[in-house]
Each structure stands twice: as C-alpha cells, then as structure tokens.
Design a protein around this motif. Structure first.
Motif, PDB file in Angstrom:
ATOM      1  N   PRO A 127       1.046  -1.172   0.467  1.00 59.67           N
ATOM      2  CA  PRO A 127      -0.231   0.251   0.173  1.00 59.67           C
ATOM      3  C   PRO A 127       0.751   1.715   0.019  1.00 59.67           C
ATOM      4  O   PRO A 127       1.489   1.229   0.704  1.00 59.67           O
ATOM      5  CB  PRO A 127      -1.241  -0.261   1.393  1.00 59.67           C
ATOM      6  N   GLY A 128      -0.064   1.935  -0.940  1.00 56.22           N
ATOM      7  CA  GLY A 128       0.940   3.457  -0.668  1.00 56.22           C
ATOM      8  C   GLY A 128       2.127   3.262  -2.468  1.00 56.22           C
ATOM      9  O   GLY A 128       2.494   4.646  -2.547  1.00 56.22           O
ATOM     10  N   GLU A 129       2.321   2.268  -2.789  1.00 54.74           N
ATOM     11  CA  GLU A 129       3.211   2.454  -3.746  1.00 54.74           C
ATOM     12  C   GLU A 129       2.420   2.478  -5.049  1.00 54.74           C
ATOM     13  O   GLU A 129       1.696   1.921  -5.073  1.00 54.74           O
ATOM     14  CB  GLU A 129       4.079   0.487  -3.521  1.00 54.74           C
ATOM     15  N   ARG A 130       3.782   3.224  -6.088  1.00 56.45           N
ATOM     16  CA  ARG A 130       3.014   3.042  -7.251  1.00 56.45           C
ATOM     17  C   ARG A 130       3.781   2.429  -8.614  1.00 56.45           C
ATOM     18  O   ARG A 130       5.144   2.185  -8.182  1.00 56.45           O
ATOM     19  CB  ARG A 130       3.503   4.215  -7.691  1.00 56.45           C
ATOM     20  N   TYR A 131       3.582   1.608  -9.298  1.00 56.38           N
ATOM     21  CA  TYR A 131       3.866   0.430  -9.723  1.00 56.38           C
ATOM     22  C   TYR A 131       3.827   0.682 -11.576  1.00 56.38           C
ATOM     23  O   TYR A 131       2.724   1.100 -12.042  1.00 56.38           O
ATOM     24  CB  TYR A 131       3.088  -1.062  -9.743  1.00 56.38           C
ATOM     25  N   ALA A 132       4.790   0.577 -12.359  1.00 58.96           N
ATOM     26  CA  ALA A 132       4.890   1.164 -13.753  1.00 58.96           C
ATOM     27  C   ALA A 132       3.548   0.021 -13.671  1.00 58.96           C
ATOM     28  O   ALA A 132       3.007  -0.966 -13.890  1.00 58.96           O
ATOM     29  CB  ALA A 132       5.742   0.234 -14.025  1.00 58.96           C
ATOM     30  N   LEU A 133       2.778   0.601 -15.314  1.00 61.23           N
ATOM     31  CA  LEU A 133       1.185  -0.307 -15.514  1.00 61.23           C
ATOM     32  C   LEU A 133       2.047  -1.767 -15.987  1.00 61.23           C
ATOM     33  O   LEU A 133       1.536  -2.810 -15.235  1.00 61.23           O
ATOM     34  CB  LEU A 133       0.679   0.256 -16.805  1.00 61.23           C
ATOM     35  N   VAL A 134       2.898  -2.174 -16.433  1.00 59.69           N
ATOM     36  CA  VAL A 134       3.610  -3.527 -17.063  1.00 59.69           C
ATOM     37  C   VAL A 134       3.629  -4.357 -15.798  1.00 59.69           C
ATOM     38  O   VAL A 134       3.289  -5.581 -15.836  1.00 59.69           O
ATOM     39  CB  VAL A 134       4.101  -3.654 -18.114  1.00 59.69           C
ATOM     40  N   ASP A 135       4.323  -3.566 -15.016  1.00 61.76           N
ATOM     41  CA  ASP A 135       4.716  -4.462 -13.745  1.00 61.76           C
ATOM     42  C   ASP A 135       3.674  -4.465 -13.172  1.00 61.76           C
ATOM     43  O   ASP A 135       3.248  -5.996 -12.356  1.00 61.76           O
ATOM     44  CB  ASP A 135       5.466  -3.223 -13.097  1.00 61.76           C
ATOM     45  N   VAL A 192       0.220   2.588 -11.705  1.00 62.35           N
ATOM     46  CA  VAL A 192      -1.087   2.336 -10.769  1.00 62.35           C
ATOM     47  C   VAL A 192      -0.730   2.306  -9.726  1.00 62.35           C
ATOM     48  O   VAL A 192       0.452   1.833  -9.410  1.00 62.35           O
ATOM     49  CB  VAL A 192      -0.991   0.844 -11.084  1.00 62.35           C
ATOM     50  N   ALA A 193      -1.634   3.165  -8.876  1.00 72.41           N
ATOM     51  CA  ALA A 193      -1.221   2.864  -7.203  1.00 72.41           C
ATOM     52  C   ALA A 193      -1.461   2.103  -6.602  1.00 72.41           C
ATOM     53  O   ALA A 193      -3.100   2.176  -6.294  1.00 72.41           O
ATOM     54  CB  ALA A 193      -1.604   4.528  -6.927  1.00 72.41           C
ATOM     55  N   VAL A 194      -1.218   1.400  -5.508  1.00 74.06           N
ATOM     56  CA  VAL A 194      -2.165   0.601  -4.573  1.00 74.06           C
ATOM     57  C   VAL A 194      -2.032   1.275  -3.488  1.00 74.06           C
ATOM     58  O   VAL A 194      -1.446   1.559  -3.091  1.00 74.06           O
ATOM     59  CB  VAL A 194      -1.628  -0.927  -4.701  1.00 74.06           C
ATOM     60  N   GLU A 195      -3.361   2.134  -3.058  1.00 73.96           N
ATOM     61  CA  GLU A 195      -3.785   3.068  -1.998  1.00 73.96           C
ATOM     62  C   GLU A 195      -4.011   1.883  -0.215  1.00 73.96           C
ATOM     63  O   GLU A 195      -3.833   2.557  -0.017  1.00 73.96           O
ATOM     64  CB  GLU A 195      -4.847   3.574  -2.381  1.00 73.96           C
ATOM     65  N   ALA A 196      -4.570   0.590  -0.730  1.00 80.30           N
ATOM     66  CA  ALA A 196      -4.924   0.503   0.581  1.00 80.30           C
ATOM     67  C   ALA A 196      -5.239  -1.328   0.473  1.00 80.30           C
ATOM     68  O   ALA A 196      -5.514  -1.745  -0.504  1.00 80.30           O
ATOM     69  CB  ALA A 196      -5.906   1.014   1.570  1.00 80.30           C
ATOM     70  N   PHE A 197      -5.337  -2.200   1.829  1.00 80.42           N
ATOM     71  CA  PHE A 197      -5.598  -3.131   1.147  1.00 80.42           C
ATOM     72  C   PHE A 197      -6.736  -3.807   2.802  1.00 80.42           C
ATOM     73  O   PHE A 197      -6.350  -2.571   3.965  1.00 80.42           O
ATOM     74  CB  PHE A 197      -4.954  -4.604   1.842  1.00 80.42           C
ATOM     75  N   ASP A 198      -7.889  -4.142   2.659  1.00 80.42           N
ATOM     76  CA  ASP A 198      -8.634  -4.343   3.546  1.00 80.42           C
ATOM     77  C   ASP A 198      -8.865  -6.061   3.542  1.00 80.42           C
ATOM     78  O   ASP A 198      -9.338  -6.823   2.369  1.00 80.42           O
ATOM     79  CB  ASP A 198     -10.184  -3.718   3.129  1.00 80.42           C
ATOM     80  N   GLU A 199      -8.541  -6.857   4.742  1.00 79.89           N
ATOM     81  CA  GLU A 199      -8.731  -7.922   5.055  1.00 79.89           C
ATOM     82  C   GLU A 199     -10.093  -8.035   5.851  1.00 79.89           C
ATOM     83  O   GLU A 199     -10.275  -7.203   6.634  1.00 79.89           O
ATOM     84  CB  GLU A 199      -7.229  -7.601   5.832  1.00 79.89           C
TER      85      GLU A 199
END
Length: 95
Positions: free
Chosen positions: A31-39, A88-95
């Motif tokens: 969470p909080g990381e941005r990933y290149a689209l292909v990655d 693409v940013a991964v903003e959060a996880f909900d468990e």
C-alpha cells in the motif's frame, strides 16, 4: 480461506476496489506504492493466478471471482498501454 480487497488508482485517477480470495496479494503489492503499468499487470497476473490455484487446491476448482478480477484488471490496463509512464497506485488493503 482469508479473502481481501485491495484498492488501486488507475493512471486516469479512477479508483477501483479489487478482490482476492487469498492474502497472497500482500506478497506482490505494498500500500502506498506506485507500479509501472506493465509491472502492475504482471504482478496482478501472478498473484491472482496463485490465489485461484490455492482455491483449486482446497475446493477442487479455480476461483472464478479471482479470474474475473484479473480479466477486469487486464481489460482496464489495456486502455493505458500507450500512455507514457503510466503507473497504478496501490492505495490500501482491506482484510
């Protein structure tokens, strides 16, 4: 099996809540990381395929929800393949 949702933000600013039947997503995203689209697409493919395989090992059939989520991610991602530096940013996880 513990299921979870992970929240992402596409390059156009649109947010999406995604489903996984397994916590394996935590092995591929932070969470909080941005990933290149292909990655991001490759990590999603790997993580959701593993999640579906875990369901198959336990219940005898792959997880249609995980595979459907992967198909939605793949379709949405194709819209940005020609966008320079798309992330693409991964903003959060909900468990």
């Amino acid at each position: 099996m513990p299921e979870m949702r992970f929240h992402i933000r596409w390059p156009d600013g649109r947010s999406e809540s995604c489903y996984s039947p397994s916590l394996v997503i935590k092995d591929y995203f932070v969470p909080g990381e941005r990933y290149a689209l292909v990655d991001f697409l490759e990590r999603s493919r790997t993580a959701l395929s593993i999640a579906s395989a875990r369901v198959a090992a336990r219940y005898g059939h792959p997880c249609s929800l995980a595979l459907g989520q992967l198909a939605r991610i793949e379709a949405a991602g194709r819209l940005f393949l020609e966008t320079p530096d798309a992330c693409v940013a991964v903003e959060a996880f909900d468990e």
